[in-house]
Write an enzyme that holds these catalytic residues in place. Structure first.
Site, PDB file in Angstrom:
ATOM      1  N   ASP A  73     -17.377  21.178 -19.748  1.00 42.43           N
ATOM      2  CA  ASP A  73     -17.974  19.921 -19.283  1.00 42.43           C
ATOM      3  C   ASP A  73     -17.465  18.817 -20.208  1.00 42.43           C
ATOM      4  O   ASP A  73     -17.750  18.839 -21.410  1.00 42.43           O
ATOM      5  CB  ASP A  73     -19.505  19.993 -19.366  1.00 42.43           C
ATOM      6  CG  ASP A  73     -20.079  21.015 -18.393  1.00 42.43           C
ATOM      7  OD1 ASP A  73     -19.376  21.375 -17.426  1.00 42.43           O
ATOM      8  OD2 ASP A  73     -21.224  21.466 -18.600  1.00 42.43           O
ATOM      9  N   ASP A 132     -25.299  25.901  -6.910  1.00 41.55           N
ATOM     10  CA  ASP A 132     -26.193  25.971  -8.058  1.00 41.55           C
ATOM     11  C   ASP A 132     -27.404  26.780  -7.623  1.00 41.55           C
ATOM     12  O   ASP A 132     -27.995  26.496  -6.577  1.00 41.55           O
ATOM     13  CB  ASP A 132     -26.646  24.572  -8.480  1.00 41.55           C
ATOM     14  CG  ASP A 132     -25.542  23.803  -9.187  1.00 41.55           C
ATOM     15  OD1 ASP A 132     -24.406  24.315  -9.237  1.00 41.55           O
ATOM     16  OD2 ASP A 132     -25.801  22.694  -9.681  1.00 41.55           O
TER      17      ASP A 132
END
Lengths: 217, 270
Positions: B136, B17
């Site tokens: 997601d 990330d």
């Protein structure tokens, strides 16, 4: 100083190929170009490619690079990668059938057609995406210092049906066996991406960068 | 060496990330900790045998998005394995920019939900091989019901009403080349992948599925492949914080019969 021209016809990630070549040979001048004249002047030519064959051939013709590739294929070390390998063949079944450059006799088929013709269930997903082993069917200078059955990175939905032994220097298996590397005189081509295949791939590119185009050791 | 009939290896993908050019990893998307320089981390993972690397740009402000382009350029000049970049990709021009910077694949998430045709458009222009649709998903069924998962956005806070399995199938039809499937229930928990979710999606699409969210042990990686049917497994914190190395993960997976790429250096011959 020797020059390697990476042919730019708007199909895919050329920067990686160029960076990988620079990484393995700091004496070479690597240019990314769509200028036929620059390709003609280069000592070595890399013909990469991703995407669909119809667009690939259309762009090559529009930029008048098809004739330049045929010239290179007749005169100096040429490395085709992925679509750049499939485009060397006579014909691809992609996009309802497209005639390609015709340097090598043979057929490009979709894996699903390959599986059904062989009467086998799909061994996995299509595209064939990821690392697979390549068997070095014939000795060749580009295999120097690369162990047999090394892993290389593949991403493709169409494959080159096994070509005659004298042309196939690398074989791979994904449900069906297919030609993963081709060599003839000063031409070599790989279905896998050497620029994305870590150590083994970089070694192959280093070998190409100093290859004189002779197929002997 | 273990080789499946197909020869194709399952992939281990560390995920970084990135916020304004620095690698971070949030536990359940809060408590974000700095874990280093992206080029350095990528180089370390490459040397350890990572099969691909995924960058997720979590930079909030679009003004800072150029930073990610530079990160990709730098990494692509030094690391020669496939690179995927996701986060903030909204239009074909964003995909083009990342591919030009050296990314091999680009992940699309929220933008596909707002405009599914974007997936078709990008697949036609750039090829399915470079298009990853990230999903997601969160379980929304009660324990006594057949399992059902919904697609969420905004770090799992906002539901979309879309069934995750059907959504994955639709994305594949529109031209996605791969599905990156994250369980929002498991992300950051270290309890393992949501295997039922992974299996349901892997069985529903003809394209490769990357399992993500919840890895805490090396057995979780094995389970993702053998039980979940994933083609690749993605993990972040277990690698970033040195709980396990990628090389250890590969040795363990190989010992459990998962076909994986062995390191060229010959260190991981197990």
């Amino acid at each position: 100083m020797s020059t390697i021209a990476v042919i730019d016809y708007g199909m895919g990630n050329l920067r990686s190929v160029a960076k990988a070549l620079e990484h393995v040979d700091d004496r070479a001048r690597v240019i990314i170009t769509h200028e036929p004249e620059q390709v003609r002047r280069a000592d070595r030519v890399v013909f990469p490619g991703q995407g669909a064959i119809r667009d690939c051939m259309a762009e090559l013709k529009r930029l008048e690079l098809d004739a330049v590739i045929l010239e290179a294929a007749a005169s100096k070390p040429l490395l085709g990668i992925c679509m750049g390998m499939q485009a060397l063949l006579e014909h691809s079944e992609e996009n309802a059938g497209v005639d390609a450059l015709g340097l090598v006799a043979g057929r490009v088929r979709h894996f699903r057609d390959g599986f059904s013709a062989a009467g086998i269930a799909a061994p996995g997903k299509v595209p064939h995406m990821g690392w697979n082993t390549v068997q070095q069917a014939e000795a060749h200078p580009i295999w120097r210092d690369i162990p047999d059955n090394s892993h290389f990175y593949f991403v493709h939905s169409y494959f080159v049906e096994l070509l005659p032994d004298e042309l196939t220097i690398g074989r791979c298996q994904y449900g069906v066996p297919f030609t993963a590397a081709i060599a003839r005189e000063n031409i070599v081509a790989t279905q896998f991406h050497p620029e994305k295949s870590q150590h083994a791939g970089l070694t192959l590119l280093a070998n190409f960068a100093r290859w004189d185009g002779e197929s002997g050791g | 060496m273990s080789v499946s009939p197909s020869g194709l290896c399952r992939r281990i993908i560390p995920c970084l990330d990135v916020d304004r050019g620095r690698v971070v990893k949030g536990v359940k998307f809060v408590d974000i900790r700095d874990a280093g320089d992206p080029v350095e981390v990528a180089r370390r993972y490459d040397a350890a045998g990572a099969d691909e690397i995924t960058f997720l740009d979590i930079t909030a402000s679009s003004d800072d998005r150029d930073t990610m382009v530079h990160v990709v350029e730098q990494v692509a000049s030094e690391v020669f394995i496939p690179l995927t970049v996701g986060g903030g990709i909204r239009k074909p021009a964003d995909v083009r920019r990342m591919l030009n910077a050296g990314a091999d694949k680009v992940g699309i998430n929220t933008a596909a939900i707002h405009k599914p045709e974007l997936v078709r458009e990008c697949a036609e222009r750039f090829g399915s091989q470079c298009l990853v649709v990230a999903i997601d998903a969160k379980r929304v069924s009660a324990d006594n019901e057949p399992p059902r998962w919904e697609v969420f956005t905004h770090g799992g806070r906002r539901g979309t009403g879309l069934d995750a399995v059907q959504w994955a199938a639709r994305m594949a039809e529109l031209g996605a080349g791969e599905i990156l499937l994250t369980s929002m229930d498991r992300d950051g928990t270290r309890e393992g992948f949501d295997l039922a979710l992974t299996r349901a999606v892997a069985d529903a699409v003809p394209i490769p599925v990357i399992a993500s969210g919840g890895v805490g042990t090396l057995d979780h990686l094995v389970d993702g492949v053998l039980q979940g049917g994933a083609d690749a497994v993605l993990a972040a914190s277990i690698f970033h914080f040195g709980t396990f190395t990628v090389a250890e993960a590969k040795r363990h997976m190989a010992s459990r019969g998962v076909p994986i790429r062995q390191l060229a250096t010959g260190k991981a011959e197990a």
